[in-house]
Motif scaffolding. Structure first.
Motif, PDB file in Angstrom:
ATOM      1  N   SER A 164       2.948  13.739   8.985  1.00  0.00           N
ATOM      2  CA  SER A 164       3.411  12.489   8.618  1.00  0.00           C
ATOM      3  C   SER A 164       3.855  11.488   9.517  1.00  0.00           C
ATOM      4  CB  SER A 164       4.062  12.631   7.343  1.00  0.00           C
ATOM      5  OG  SER A 164       3.516  13.412   6.229  1.00  0.00           O
ATOM      6  N   ILE A 165       4.607  12.093  10.437  1.00  0.00           N
ATOM      7  CA  ILE A 165       5.006  11.212  11.252  1.00  0.00           C
ATOM      8  C   ILE A 165       3.977  10.582  12.182  1.00  0.00           C
ATOM      9  CG2 ILE A 165       6.568  10.735  13.507  1.00  0.00           C
ATOM     10  CD1 ILE A 165       8.468  12.839  11.969  1.00  0.00           C
ATOM     11  N   HIS A 166       3.108  11.520  12.650  1.00  0.00           N
ATOM     12  CA  HIS A 166       1.932  11.093  13.243  1.00  0.00           C
ATOM     13  C   HIS A 166       1.005  10.055  12.508  1.00  0.00           C
ATOM     14  CE1 HIS A 166       1.328  13.688  16.842  1.00  0.00           C
ATOM     15  NE2 HIS A 166       2.123  14.805  16.075  1.00  0.00           N
ATOM     16  N   LYS A 167       0.926  10.138  11.264  1.00  0.00           N
ATOM     17  CA  LYS A 167       0.100   9.277  10.535  1.00  0.00           C
ATOM     18  C   LYS A 167       0.906   7.737  10.308  1.00  0.00           C
ATOM     19  CE  LYS A 167      -1.602   9.165   5.583  1.00  0.00           C
ATOM     20  NZ  LYS A 167      -1.711  10.022   4.100  1.00  0.00           N
ATOM     21  N   ILE A 168       2.012   7.807  10.260  1.00  0.00           N
ATOM     22  CA  ILE A 168       2.778   6.505  10.100  1.00  0.00           C
ATOM     23  C   ILE A 168       2.697   5.751  11.531  1.00  0.00           C
ATOM     24  CG2 ILE A 168       4.493   7.067   8.218  1.00  0.00           C
ATOM     25  CD1 ILE A 168       6.632   6.983  10.385  1.00  0.00           C
ATOM     26  N   VAL A 169       2.603   6.442  12.333  1.00  0.00           N
ATOM     27  CA  VAL A 169       2.285   5.724  13.847  1.00  0.00           C
ATOM     28  C   VAL A 169       0.933   5.193  13.873  1.00  0.00           C
ATOM     29  CG1 VAL A 169       1.566   7.283  15.480  1.00  0.00           C
ATOM     30  CG2 VAL A 169       3.742   6.087  16.227  1.00  0.00           C
ATOM     31  N   ARG A 174       0.917  -1.199  -0.035  1.00  0.00           N
ATOM     32  CA  ARG A 174      -0.041   0.052   0.034  1.00  0.00           C
ATOM     33  C   ARG A 174       0.981   1.302  -0.068  1.00  0.00           C
ATOM     34  NH1 ARG A 174      -3.440   1.502   5.196  1.00  0.00           N
ATOM     35  NH2 ARG A 174      -3.773   3.684   4.889  1.00  0.00           N
ATOM     36  N   VAL A 175       0.531   2.076  -0.918  1.00  0.00           N
ATOM     37  CA  VAL A 175       1.477   3.356  -0.987  1.00  0.00           C
ATOM     38  C   VAL A 175       1.003   4.574  -0.078  1.00  0.00           C
ATOM     39  CG1 VAL A 175       1.906   5.292  -2.328  1.00  0.00           C
ATOM     40  CG2 VAL A 175       2.132   3.189  -3.410  1.00  0.00           C
ATOM     41  N   VAL A 176       1.592   4.904   0.975  1.00  0.00           N
ATOM     42  CA  VAL A 176       1.025   5.733   2.110  1.00  0.00           C
ATOM     43  C   VAL A 176       1.640   7.225   1.716  1.00  0.00           C
ATOM     44  CG1 VAL A 176       0.933   6.404   4.396  1.00  0.00           C
ATOM     45  CG2 VAL A 176       0.831   4.145   3.699  1.00  0.00           C
ATOM     46  N   HIS A 235       6.883  12.773  -1.152  1.00  0.00           N
ATOM     47  CA  HIS A 235       7.424  11.633  -0.188  1.00  0.00           C
ATOM     48  C   HIS A 235       6.348  10.721  -0.005  1.00  0.00           C
ATOM     49  CE1 HIS A 235       9.059   9.181   2.883  1.00  0.00           C
ATOM     50  NE2 HIS A 235      10.247   9.447   2.224  1.00  0.00           N
ATOM     51  N   VAL A 236       6.475   9.307  -0.212  1.00  0.00           N
ATOM     52  CA  VAL A 236       5.489   8.342   0.068  1.00  0.00           C
ATOM     53  C   VAL A 236       6.187   7.317   0.965  1.00  0.00           C
ATOM     54  CG1 VAL A 236       4.158   8.693  -1.869  1.00  0.00           C
ATOM     55  CG2 VAL A 236       6.010   7.001  -2.202  1.00  0.00           C
ATOM     56  N   SER A 237       5.426   6.368   1.580  1.00  0.00           N
ATOM     57  CA  SER A 237       6.010   5.457   2.201  1.00  0.00           C
ATOM     58  C   SER A 237       5.343   4.038   2.017  1.00  0.00           C
ATOM     59  CB  SER A 237       5.804   5.515   4.006  1.00  0.00           C
ATOM     60  OG  SER A 237       6.758   6.597   4.355  1.00  0.00           O
ATOM     61  N   PHE A 238       5.786   2.847   2.145  1.00  0.00           N
ATOM     62  CA  PHE A 238       5.011   1.656   1.456  1.00  0.00           C
ATOM     63  C   PHE A 238       4.658   0.726   2.522  1.00  0.00           C
ATOM     64  CE2 PHE A 238       7.553   3.527  -1.934  1.00  0.00           C
ATOM     65  CZ  PHE A 238       6.594   3.208  -2.851  1.00  0.00           C
ATOM     66  N   LEU A 239       3.317   0.400   2.740  1.00  0.00           N
ATOM     67  CA  LEU A 239       3.130  -0.520   3.900  1.00  0.00           C
ATOM     68  C   LEU A 239       2.712  -1.847   3.225  1.00  0.00           C
ATOM     69  CD1 LEU A 239       2.353  -1.158   6.684  1.00  0.00           C
ATOM     70  CD2 LEU A 239      -0.093  -0.185   6.438  1.00  0.00           C
ATOM     71  N   ALA A 240       3.831  -2.834   3.642  1.00  0.00           N
ATOM     72  CA  ALA A 240       3.509  -4.229   2.978  1.00  0.00           C
ATOM     73  C   ALA A 240       2.335  -4.939   3.924  1.00  0.00           C
ATOM     74  CB  ALA A 240       4.844  -4.985   3.239  1.00  0.00           C
ATOM     75  N   GLY A 241       1.818  -6.075   3.252  1.00  0.00           N
ATOM     76  CA  GLY A 241       0.677  -6.892   4.013  1.00  0.00           C
ATOM     77  C   GLY A 241       1.319  -7.419   5.237  1.00  0.00           C
ATOM     78  N   ASP A 242       2.498  -7.659   5.428  1.00  0.00           N
ATOM     79  CA  ASP A 242       3.089  -8.437   6.482  1.00  0.00           C
ATOM     80  C   ASP A 242       3.509  -7.360   7.858  1.00  0.00           C
ATOM     81  OD1 ASP A 242       5.190  -7.115   5.850  1.00  0.00           O
ATOM     82  OD2 ASP A 242       6.579  -8.887   5.726  1.00  0.00           O
ATOM     83  N   GLY A 243       2.924  -6.086   7.567  1.00  0.00           N
ATOM     84  CA  GLY A 243       2.989  -4.919   8.718  1.00  0.00           C
ATOM     85  C   GLY A 243       4.557  -4.270   8.629  1.00  0.00           C
ATOM     86  N   THR A 244       5.288  -4.548   7.426  1.00  0.00           N
ATOM     87  CA  THR A 244       6.376  -3.869   7.369  1.00  0.00           C
ATOM     88  C   THR A 244       6.232  -2.502   6.650  1.00  0.00           C
ATOM     89  OG1 THR A 244       7.779  -5.919   7.247  1.00  0.00           O
ATOM     90  CG2 THR A 244       8.860  -3.819   6.512  1.00  0.00           C
ATOM     91  N   LEU A 245       6.785  -1.560   7.171  1.00  0.00           N
ATOM     92  CA  LEU A 245       6.515  -0.025   6.785  1.00  0.00           C
ATOM     93  C   LEU A 245       7.799   0.275   6.248  1.00  0.00           C
ATOM     94  CD1 LEU A 245       4.834   2.401   6.231  1.00  0.00           C
ATOM     95  CD2 LEU A 245       5.480   3.324   8.424  1.00  0.00           C
ATOM     96  N   LEU A 246       8.007   0.597   4.861  1.00  0.00           N
ATOM     97  CA  LEU A 246       8.974   1.193   4.373  1.00  0.00           C
ATOM     98  C   LEU A 246       8.964   2.877   4.471  1.00  0.00           C
ATOM     99  CD1 LEU A 246       9.157  -1.141   1.307  1.00  0.00           C
ATOM    100  CD2 LEU A 246      10.494  -1.271   3.197  1.00  0.00           C
ATOM    101  N   VAL A 247       9.801   3.225   5.387  1.00  0.00           N
ATOM    102  CA  VAL A 247       9.421   4.772   5.841  1.00  0.00           C
ATOM    103  C   VAL A 247      10.115   5.830   4.711  1.00  0.00           C
ATOM    104  CG1 VAL A 247       9.710   6.436   7.725  1.00  0.00           C
ATOM    105  CG2 VAL A 247       9.350   3.965   8.152  1.00  0.00           C
ATOM    106  N   GLY A 248      11.204   5.147   4.144  1.00  0.00           N
ATOM    107  CA  GLY A 248      12.042   6.358   3.356  1.00  0.00           C
ATOM    108  C   GLY A 248      12.872   7.311   4.114  1.00  0.00           C
TER     109      GLY A 248
END
Length: 89
Positions: free
Chosen positions: A56-61, A5-7, A16-29
């Motif tokens: 955006s930091i609030h969003k990723i948390v 999922r693109v966030v 800037h975007v981050s990527f959330l994988a289905g296994d709960g891994t977040l690629l924060v960039g």
């Protein structure tokens, strides 16, 4: 990683975007990084909009990811708790 999922996580840069994988891994960039085992905000000279970056930091948390992978720095223990501490929560 089939489920990705693109966030949108602007602040470091406008697009800037981050990527959330289905296994709960977040690629924060480059939104946040790690140094000496701790999560840190990106340096001010490399952040285009500090207010938006903080949002955006609030969003990723809120994504409740299990793992955080950073463009700068290795994985850290308890990343979710570290980011909450970074935000003063």
């Amino acid at each position: 990683m089939r489920d990705l999922r693109v966030v949108t996580t602007p602040g470091h840069t406008a697009g800037h975007v981050s990527f959330l994988a289905g296994d709960g891994t977040l690629l924060v960039g480059d939104l946040v990084g790690s140094h000496d085992g701790h999560v840190e905000r990106a340096p001010a000279p490399f952040t285009s909009d500090a207010v938006v970056a903080e949002q955006s930091i609030h969003k990723i948390v809120s994504l409740d990811a299990r793992r955080f992978l950073f463009a700068h720095g290795p994985e850290v223990s308890e990343p979710q708790q570290q980011i909450l501490a970074l935000l003063g929560r």
